[in-house]
Motif scaffolding. Structure first.
Motif, PDB file in Angstrom:
ATOM      1  N   ALA A 263      -1.906   5.308  10.920  1.00  0.00           N
ATOM      2  CA  ALA A 263      -2.546   4.825   9.697  1.00  0.00           C
ATOM      3  C   ALA A 263      -1.521   4.460   8.638  1.00  0.00           C
ATOM      4  N   LEU A 264      -0.554   5.340   8.409  1.00  0.00           N
ATOM      5  CA  LEU A 264       0.453   5.068   7.385  1.00  0.00           C
ATOM      6  C   LEU A 264       1.309   3.863   7.750  1.00  0.00           C
TER       7      LEU A 264
ATOM      8  N   LEU B  58       1.580   4.432  -0.432  1.00  0.00           N
ATOM      9  CA  LEU B  58       1.654   5.333   0.713  1.00  0.00           C
ATOM     10  C   LEU B  58       1.681   6.795   0.274  1.00  0.00           C
ATOM     11  N   LEU B  59       2.379   7.072  -0.823  1.00  0.00           N
ATOM     12  CA  LEU B  59       2.402   8.441  -1.349  1.00  0.00           C
ATOM     13  C   LEU B  59       0.992   8.898  -1.704  1.00  0.00           C
TER      14      LEU B  59
ATOM     15  N   ARG C 185       8.920  10.494   6.721  1.00  0.00           N
ATOM     16  CA  ARG C 185       8.784  11.218   7.988  1.00  0.00           C
ATOM     17  C   ARG C 185       7.532  10.815   8.741  1.00  0.00           C
ATOM     18  N   TYR C 186       6.494  10.416   8.003  1.00  0.00           N
ATOM     19  CA  TYR C 186       5.218  10.146   8.646  1.00  0.00           C
ATOM     20  C   TYR C 186       4.942   8.670   8.902  1.00  0.00           C
ATOM     21  N   THR C 187       5.844   7.804   8.491  1.00  0.00           N
ATOM     22  CA  THR C 187       5.683   6.394   8.816  1.00  0.00           C
ATOM     23  C   THR C 187       6.559   6.058  10.003  1.00  0.00           C
TER      24      THR C 187
ATOM     25  N   ALA D 193       0.614  -3.771   6.285  1.00  0.00           N
ATOM     26  CA  ALA D 193      -0.330  -4.590   5.509  1.00  0.00           C
ATOM     27  C   ALA D 193       0.168  -4.857   4.100  1.00  0.00           C
ATOM     28  N   GLY D 194       1.307  -4.258   3.717  1.00  0.00           N
ATOM     29  CA  GLY D 194       1.890  -4.530   2.406  1.00  0.00           C
ATOM     30  C   GLY D 194       1.799  -3.411   1.409  1.00  0.00           C
ATOM     31  N   ALA D 195       1.389  -2.205   1.835  1.00  0.00           N
ATOM     32  CA  ALA D 195       1.318  -1.079   0.906  1.00  0.00           C
ATOM     33  C   ALA D 195       2.703  -0.750   0.363  1.00  0.00           C
TER      34      ALA D 195
END
Length: 375
Positions: A328-329, A342-343, A356-358, A335-337
């Motif tokens: 998801a992240l 993201l935070l 770490r999560y992307t 998509a351009g976030a």
């Protein structure tokens, strides 16, 4: 002679609401106040403790009370690493979540198993290094967590003036290296995996995790009133998380204020969520959206088993539950976030956590390289 509030010519005795007595004093060197390590049933016992402390000061045999403890026979001995770890955990219990304490308890077993008998004030960097290297390398994340906890506890010991310096000096000792390389699914792949999950009640959960980025514990804590589904908006409101602590479920606020958030969902998920809620959710506004078949929070293992089968059918044999959050992240980033987006969406407090999560996508990197050449 004690006054009405328990004040004495030296030291202080206070009667607590429980009816027990607490004793404390300022040492002749100006340090303190030093409080007795326990409370007393009788006032005369508190007075006896103060008298014993004063004798130690007068004879030059005094050391700070926290550095002393007693064995089963009542004989004073040096405070050990095991003693201080137990004390630290006991003090932390009131401010940390049950799930965190559960993990700390497992880390503490590793610490005391190797260093518990060492006198706290005598613990050396060499002993810490030897202990860290003796941990089973098959569990790198657990080992890093145990070392990190010891370092934190020893920082507290420094602040308590029980040791002069923190002996935890292993470079990278608390760095958690990934044992599993995360899998980042595209939106089409998330939908395909969800459709391939053999147990129908778990398909909507796959879609929710894969498109919201919620943690598993946040998703299974969702109640009907936490989901907004209108013609103009589909969103989930994260207000709590459910975790397994020992042998019981604990539902509480998320770990950080940032984790309390509203996450928008693609409108296309509306029908799948409605169908799931009608078929499987508990009744009422406070009914769980993703309960276990027998009611209550959904156990992780049945869902993990179903997800694994669906993922294997689509060619992703190493996919784990947490990879849906990675997906998801990563897709939001594609998509351009922005980093700030993201935070907020991931419920993170720092950019390092978001990193770490992307998961970088090869095609995205190639597109960036081509763009750099053109511009």
């Amino acid at each position: 002679m004690a006054g009405r509030k328990g004040r004495r010519s030296w030291g202080r005795i206070r009667k607590m609401r429980s009816g027990r007595y607490q004793a404390a004093y300022i040492a002749t060197n100006g340090t303190g106040p030093w409080t007795a390590p326990t409370t007393f049933t009788a006032k005369m016992d508190a007075e006896a403790w103060l008298a014993a402390e004063r004798r130690l000061l007068e004879t030059g045999a005094w050391t700070p009370p926290p550095t002393r403890t007693q064995d089963a026979a009542g004989t004073e001995r040096d405070l050990t690493v095991a003693d201080y770890v137990a004390q630290w955990l006991d003090e932390a219990r009131s401010r940390l979540k049950a799930s965190t304490m559960d993990g700390y308890g497992r880390y503490a077993e590793l610490i005391t198993g190797g260093l518990g008998g060492v006198a706290l004030a005598a613990l050396t960097p060499a002993q810490v290094r030897t202990w860290r290297s003796s941990l089973d390398p098959a569990f790198p994340t657990r080992n890093a967590g145990a070392y990190g906890l010891l370092r934190t506890i020893m920082n507290t010991a420094v602040n308590d003036e029980l040791v002069e310096a923190n002996p935890c000096k292993v470079r990278g000792g608390a760095v958690k290296h990934r044992k599993h390389e995360p899998v980042a699914l595209s939106p089409n792949e998330i939908r395909a995996v969800a459709a391939a999950v053999p147990v129908e009640r778990w398909r909507a959960l796959v879609l929710l995790l894969g498109f919201s980025g919620l943690r598993y514990g946040e998703a299974i804590a969702l109640r009907r009133r936490d989901i907004t589904m209108t013609d103009d908006e589909v969103a989930v409101h994260v207000r709590r998380a459910t975790v397994r602590a020992g042998r019981k479920w604990v539902t509480d606020r998320p770990k950080t204020p940032a984790a309390v958030r509203t996450v928008p969902l693609p409108r296309e998920l509306r029908d799948a969520l409605r169908e799931h809620i009608d078929a499987y959710a508990e009744p009422g506004a406070d009914g769980l959206v993703f309960p276990a078949p027998g009611g209550g929070p959904a156990h992780r293992q049945p869902f993990a088993n179903a997800l694994r089968k669906g993922a294997e059918a689509q060619g992703f044999p190493t996919l784990r539950i947490h990879d849906l959050r990675h997906s998801a992240l990563t897709n939001w980033g594609r998509a351009g976030a922005t980093l700030a987006d993201l935070l907020a969406l991931g419920g993170h407090t720092t950019a390092a956590l978001t990193a770490r999560y992307t998961h970088a996508a090869p095609e995205r990197n190639a597109a960036l390289a081509a763009k750099v050449w053109r511009e």
